[in-house]
Design an enzyme around this catalytic site. Structure first.
Site, PDB file in Angstrom:
ATOM      1  CB  SER A 130      -0.839  -0.009   1.334  1.00 33.44           C
ATOM      2  OG  SER A 130      -1.563   1.238   1.315  1.00 33.44           O
ATOM      3  CE1 TYR A 143      -4.105  -1.971   5.337  1.00 36.79           C
ATOM      4  CE2 TYR A 143      -3.668   0.324   4.620  1.00 36.79           C
ATOM      5  CZ  TYR A 143      -3.824  -0.708   4.455  1.00 36.79           C
ATOM      6  OH  TYR A 143      -3.689  -1.425   3.100  1.00 36.79           O
ATOM      7  CE  LYS A 147      -1.476  -3.843   3.592  1.00 39.38           C
ATOM      8  NZ  LYS A 147      -1.619  -5.086   2.598  1.00 39.38           N
ATOM      9  CB  THR A 178     -11.575  -2.883  -2.885  1.00 39.18           C
ATOM     10  OG1 THR A 178     -11.151  -2.315  -1.861  1.00 39.18           O
ATOM     11  CG2 THR A 178     -10.550  -2.858  -4.166  1.00 39.18           C
TER      12      THR A 178
END
Ligand code: NAP
Length: 227
Positions: A130, A143, A147, A178
């Site tokens: 990401s 998050y 990553k 998404t």
């Protein structure tokens, strides 16, 4: 068809992983990873050269059993992921654990189990990372940390396995249209406008580019931004 190389795509029940399965399927037999058996069956019906590989990646025993049947693997795409966001002040242990369990530990566990099969095929590991794996912005800490860890994993794996003929690519997409992105935008209290985001197909094309590179070229990191 059975002579085609074998690819395993995690997170193939929807989103980026489903798009990756679509672009790989003409040239690979594709195992579709995910937990949602109905969605995997639908994907497999769309792609004759594919079959469901239903397993909860957080269940180490189930993953070991499912991976035991794979002796040779040409492409492993890690697209399964979760995004639990929050500031450092707000995000609790559960948020950190959810990100690290799926985005890091599950990926490491599956790769380790499949390493002999990847070496046997001189295969390729693709990590769907990401933009958050390169820059940690406010509110994205748990998050982003997972990553960054995924990038460290990919870098170490590449350095260790290049001599065995295994290639490793990290793909760093920006925001992509998404279900995950819908959840993020809802959490931000904003209106969802898919035209502002990358299409899953565009990320999938980057994966195909990486795994189709000629043997002399090792595409190590690809960064995509919505234009
Ligand atoms: P998504 O639409 O939410 O899909 C996530 C996929 O992960 C689903 O197929 C889900 O399958 C699978 N998954 C989650 N937990 C799992 C578990 N415990 N076991 C097995 N499968 C599991 O997300 P996406 O947007 O396609 O994201 C794919 C990857 O791209 C992620 O790694 C994400 O971090 C990364 N990414 C996304 C964006 C974006 O804006 N969307 C941007 C940059 C990077 P089941 O529900 O069937 O289990």
């Amino acid at each position: 068809m059975t002579d085609l190389p074998l690819a395993l795509v995690t997170g193939a029940s929807r989103g980026i992983g489903a798009a990756v399965a679509h672009v790989l399927e003409p040239s690979y037999r594709v195992l579709l990873g995910g937990r949602d058996a109905d969605a995997l069956r639908e994907r497999a019906d769309e792609l004759p050269g594919s079959e469901p590989w239903p397993v909860d990646l957080a269940d180490a025993g189930a993953v070991r059993e499912a991976a035991a049947h794979i002796d040779s693997l040409d492409v492993l795409v890690h697209s399964a992921g979760v995004a639990e966001l929050g500031t450092i002040a707000e995000a609790d242990d559960a948020a950190w654990q959810a990100n690290f369990e799926v985005n890091v530990l599950a990926m490491v566990r599956l790769t380790r189990l499949l390493l002999p099969a990847l070496r046997a095929a001189r295969g390729h590991v693709v990590v769907i990372n990401s933009g958050a794996g390169l820059n940690a912005r406010p509110g994205w800490g748990p998050y982003a940390a997972s990553k960054f860890a995924a990038k460290a994993f990919a870098d170490a794996l590449r350095a260790e396995e290049e001599g065995n003929g295994v290639r490793v690519t990290s793909i760093h997409p920006g925001r992509t249209d998404t279900e995950m992105q819908r959840g993020i935008v809802a959490g931000e209290g904003k209106e969802y406008d898919p035209s502002r985001f990358l299409r899953p197909d565009s990320v999938a094309t980057a994966v195909l580019t990486a795994v189709s590179a000629t043997p002399d070229a090792h595409l190590t990191d690809l960064v995509l931004r919505p234009s």
